[in-house]
Design an enzyme around this catalytic site. Structure first.
Site, PDB file in Angstrom:
ATOM      1  N   ARG A  91       0.837  -1.200   0.000  1.00 45.92           N
ATOM      2  CA  ARG A  91       0.000   0.000   0.000  1.00 45.92           C
ATOM      3  C   ARG A  91       0.873   1.253   0.000  1.00 45.92           C
ATOM      4  O   ARG A  91       1.879   1.318   0.706  1.00 45.92           O
ATOM      5  CB  ARG A  91      -0.922  -0.004   1.224  1.00 45.92           C
ATOM      6  CG  ARG A  91      -2.149  -0.891   1.008  1.00 45.92           C
ATOM      7  CD  ARG A  91      -3.155  -0.766   2.134  1.00 45.92           C
ATOM      8  NE  ARG A  91      -2.753  -1.545   3.283  1.00 45.92           N
ATOM      9  CZ  ARG A  91      -2.347  -1.047   4.440  1.00 45.92           C
ATOM     10  NH1 ARG A  91      -2.310   0.257   4.625  1.00 45.92           N
ATOM     11  NH2 ARG A  91      -2.008  -1.838   5.428  1.00 45.92           N
ATOM     12  N   CYS A 277       0.761  -8.751  11.321  1.00 43.52           N
ATOM     13  CA  CYS A 277       1.046  -8.964  12.747  1.00 43.52           C
ATOM     14  C   CYS A 277       0.294 -10.173  13.297  1.00 43.52           C
ATOM     15  O   CYS A 277       0.127 -10.296  14.510  1.00 43.52           O
ATOM     16  CB  CYS A 277       0.667  -7.727  13.547  1.00 43.52           C
ATOM     17  SG  CYS A 277       1.723  -6.328  13.208  1.00 43.52           S
ATOM     18  N   GLY A 278      -0.212 -11.045  12.438  1.00 47.82           N
ATOM     19  CA  GLY A 278      -0.782 -12.295  12.945  1.00 47.82           C
ATOM     20  C   GLY A 278      -2.298 -12.385  12.918  1.00 47.82           C
ATOM     21  O   GLY A 278      -2.865 -13.286  13.534  1.00 47.82           O
ATOM     22  N   SER A 281      -3.246 -15.637  10.902  1.00 45.85           N
ATOM     23  CA  SER A 281      -2.861 -16.878  11.584  1.00 45.85           C
ATOM     24  C   SER A 281      -3.663 -17.069  12.866  1.00 45.85           C
ATOM     25  O   SER A 281      -3.965 -18.205  13.246  1.00 45.85           O
ATOM     26  CB  SER A 281      -1.350 -16.923  11.835  1.00 45.85           C
ATOM     27  OG  SER A 281      -0.978 -15.859  12.654  1.00 45.85           O
TER      28      SER A 281
HETATM   29  C1  SPV Z   1      -3.258  -5.178   4.888  1.00 48.00           C
HETATM   30  O1  SPV Z   1      -2.192  -4.682   4.475  1.00 48.00           O
HETATM   31  O2  SPV Z   1      -3.765  -4.867   5.971  1.00 48.00           O
HETATM   32  C2  SPV Z   1      -3.960  -6.172   4.079  1.00 48.00           C
HETATM   33  C3  SPV Z   1      -3.601  -6.293   2.701  1.00 48.00           C
HETATM   34  O3  SPV Z   1      -4.870  -6.787   4.564  1.00 48.00           O
HETATM   35  S1  SPV Z   1      -4.028  -4.903   1.812  1.00 48.00           S
HETATM   36  O4  SPV Z   1      -4.656  -3.930   2.680  1.00 48.00           O
HETATM   37  O5  SPV Z   1      -4.941  -5.324   0.777  1.00 48.00           O
HETATM   38  O6  SPV Z   1      -2.805  -4.370   1.250  1.00 48.00           O
END
Ligand code: SPV
Ligand code: MN
Length: 631
Positions: A91, A277-278, A281
């Site tokens: 991003r 950060c998990g 998971s």
């Molecule tokens: C994040 O970076 O928090 C994601 C992937 O979930 S994305 O926002 O689509 O880049």
């Protein structure tokens, strides 16, 4: 731009085949046709494809992604790989801006641009950006269909990869739009990938994500990375935070899971952790069931907090996914359901990534093109075999541990909210707040985390990240915090609030916990919520007793848990916690006029509890064994 109905109809007729036009007209919605006409007039595509919920249309989108060179097929049927440009792997926060009128009060922490200037800039960049390309028009829904939570969306893009990803990540919306019978209320997204070279956006210096809050339209251009382009993901989150503010609910960067406790009882928990950060998971921990891994909407319905997964798929980080720790996702990545891998290494049709726990090849193709071990970039840095933010995109329906609540229009009853970040030196591994306001202010609104590969820029920098939603806030910090405090205020029973920290370190910088320990923290939270097991009262909240953790480590991980480990992990580090209070408070004081007084009051009380404990025990770091038991 077309200025009247006749011009719009004319433009649409000239831009697409009768078959495509028929699909658009069947929606009988002038708000949609106007948006499509606006996009055509601006982007000037060679052709337009309107995608319904029909499986033939979906298959066409997938085929286009391969035809356009945005995806390549892999050895396993239904698996493809997509590459984003070498400098387009995450991003782009600096180029993501809200279009605002002069004098807007979003505060210093939110990136804005004067509305007229921003619109002129983005429309200048997007003018004719789809010449020689096919414009794809898609209809999708955020949240379960036909629910108080659902928000219909229109996505326009020239990237078949974006459109294909959305088939895996979101619920279809064409039929939903038909049911809207001409009403407005859509989120609208317009994406142009720009000049493509070698399958990737070439002009990343012109990458822009501009958000028009007033019209609920997001423009995004010269990028392919999903976090910048997939409208329904983080672009919609920004619009949803505003909508939630108007309507009295919460739009959050949270996973949603069913924690499975004794006798198979189910307790729904959500968790807000910054990117990488998990979150994914945690929502996949063994023995529990996933509802969602990234985005949740929370509403009060009949005096109860209910939550839904906004999405129906996962765009997950693939680094460190391995067969032993992540068996469910490992299976999904190896069977023949649909998967889009992104920015991984491919060798002989097979994908490889960092930390996959098997031997990996020394050459192949990755996000840098042809790759061999030791290859360096323009700055002389070694290029790893796959990017740290390499990902997989899969529909949730392919997962063996999916919970039934996914498509429940009433959402799941939410019993606990967890906040966690990449925090080396302050928070203990798990801690429950004293009450709602204490949790909202000293946990959610105090979250700090080291930056990761999910955003462009330096990694490992401790950064304030309120509710893990900082990157997506479209409201002032004070207003957003006020909404959280108000949300739980008058409820007869509220979700409990917890803080977790998977990244606590010892003095030498070694992590104090294993990757799977989170399973135990979840079970402890479940027992607090359902059985009210006894905890220890510290100045910052309620922590587990040693005996309970020792039992849970044995039950869930078949591992002994020593008193030394407990003491190292759960000691209350007073100076670090006081420093944190000062750091976070100064952010609010400097940047967030309108912050509710309750935050400052909670901080003052926490500060004096910490100072008193230091006096009472005569030490800076207090062993958990010194604290009294409490209900
Ligand atoms: C994040 O970076 O928090 C994601 C992937 O979930 S994305 O926002 O689509 O880049
Ligand atoms: Mn996310």
């Amino acid at each position: 731009m077309p200025t009247n109905q006749q011009d719009t109809a004319e433009l649409l007729r000239h831009s697409m085949s009768p078959k495509q036009l028929e699909k658009l007209e069947a929606l009988a919605n002038p708000h949609i046709t106007d948006f499509v006409a606006h996009a055509i007039a601006l982007c000037k595509p060679a052709d337009v494809f309107v995608c319904t919920d029909d499986s033939a249309d979906m298959a066409r989108i997938r085929a286009m992604a391969v035809e356009f060179g945005e995806e390549r097929t892999l050895s396993i049927e239904n698996h493809t790989v997509h590459y984003d440009g070498y400098h387009d792997q995450a991003r782009d926060k600096p180029h993501t801006k809200y279009l605002v009128e002069a004098g807007s009060n979003l505060g210093k922490t939110i990136n804005t641009i004067d509305r007229e200037e921003g619109l002129a800039e983005i429309q200048g960049i997007m003018n004719g950006i789809m010449a020689d390309k096919t414009m794809i028009v898609r209809f999708l829904t955020l949240g379960p269909a036909q629910s108080i939570f659902s928000i219909p969306c229109v996505q326009i893009t020239d990237s078949a990869y974006v459109a294909h990803s959305e088939s895996l990540l979101y619920r279809p919306g064409y039929e939903e739009c038909r049911r809207m019978e001409g009403q407005s209320g859509f989120f609208r997204f317009l994406h142009g990938a720009g000049l493509i070279e070698g399958g990737v956006s070439r002009d990343v210096e012109n990458r822009r994500v501009y958000i028009d809050l007033e019209n609920e339209i997001v423009y995004t251009t010269n990028t392919q990375y999903a976090g910048n382009t997939i409208g329904l993901k983080k672009l919609a989150l920004r619009l949803a935070i505003r909508k939630a503010d108007r309507e009295g609910w919460l739009a959050e960067h949270m996973f949603l899971m069913a924690a499975v406790g004794p006798n198979a009882r189910t307790t729904y928990l959500s968790g807000a952790f910054p990117s990488a950060c998990g979150k994914t998971s945690t929502s996949m921990t063994r023995g529990n069931r996933i509802v969602g891994d990234d985005l949740a909407y929370l509403r009060v319905i009949d005096n109860e907090v209910r939550a839904v997964n906004v999405e129906s798929g996962i765009f997950g980080i693939i680094e460190n996914v391995n067969e032993q720790d992540d068996p469910v996702i490992w299976d999904v990545l190896h069977d023949n359901g649909e998967v889009i891998f992104s920015n991984v290494l491919v060798n002989k049709g097979r994908p490889y990534w960092l930390g996959m726990g098997i031997e990996t090849p020394k050459s192949g193709t990755n996000h840098s093109g042809d790759w061999h071990e030791g290859k360096t970039d323009e700055n002389g840095n070694q290029i790893p075999l796959a990017h740290k933010n390499a990902r997989y995109t899969v529909p949730l329906r392919n997962l063996a541990n999916l919970d039934d609540a996914l498509d429940d229009p009433a959402g799941a009853p939410l019993s606990g909210i967890i906040y966690g970040g990449r925090d080396g030196d302050t928070w203990v591994p798990v801690c429950e707040s004293f009450d709602w306001a204490h949790g909202v202010t000293t946990m959610g609104a105090s979250l700090e985390s080291k930056t990761t590969a999910a955003t462009l820029g330096q990694r490992g920098v401790r950064t304030f990240n309120i509710m893990s939603n900082m990157d997506f806030l479209s409201l002032s910090l004070g207003r957003y915090l006020h909404n959280h405090l108000a949300f739980g205020k008058d409820l007869p029973s509220r979700p409990r609030i917890f803080a977790v920290n998977y990244f606590l370190e010892d003095d030498a910088g070694n992590f104090l916990n294993g990757k799977l320990d989170k399973l135990v923290w979840i079970q402890w939270m479940e027992r607090r919520i359902r059985d009210g097991i006894v905890a220890l009262k510290t100045p910052v909240g309620l922590i587990p007793k040693y005996d309970d953790l020792s039992y849970l480590f044995d039950q869930y991980l078949s591992k002994p848990y020593s008193k030394q480990d407990y003491e190292a992990q759960f000691s209350i580090r007073i100076p670090a916690l006081l420093d944190k209070l000062d750091r976070v408070e100064s952010i609010y004081r400097k940047n967030a006029p309108g912050t509710p007084d309750e935050l400052y009051e909670q901080f003052a009380a926490q500060r004096s509890r910490l100072e008193q404990a230091r006096k009472d025990h005569g030490a800076n770091v207090l062993s958990p064994f010194v604290f009294p038991e409490t209900k």
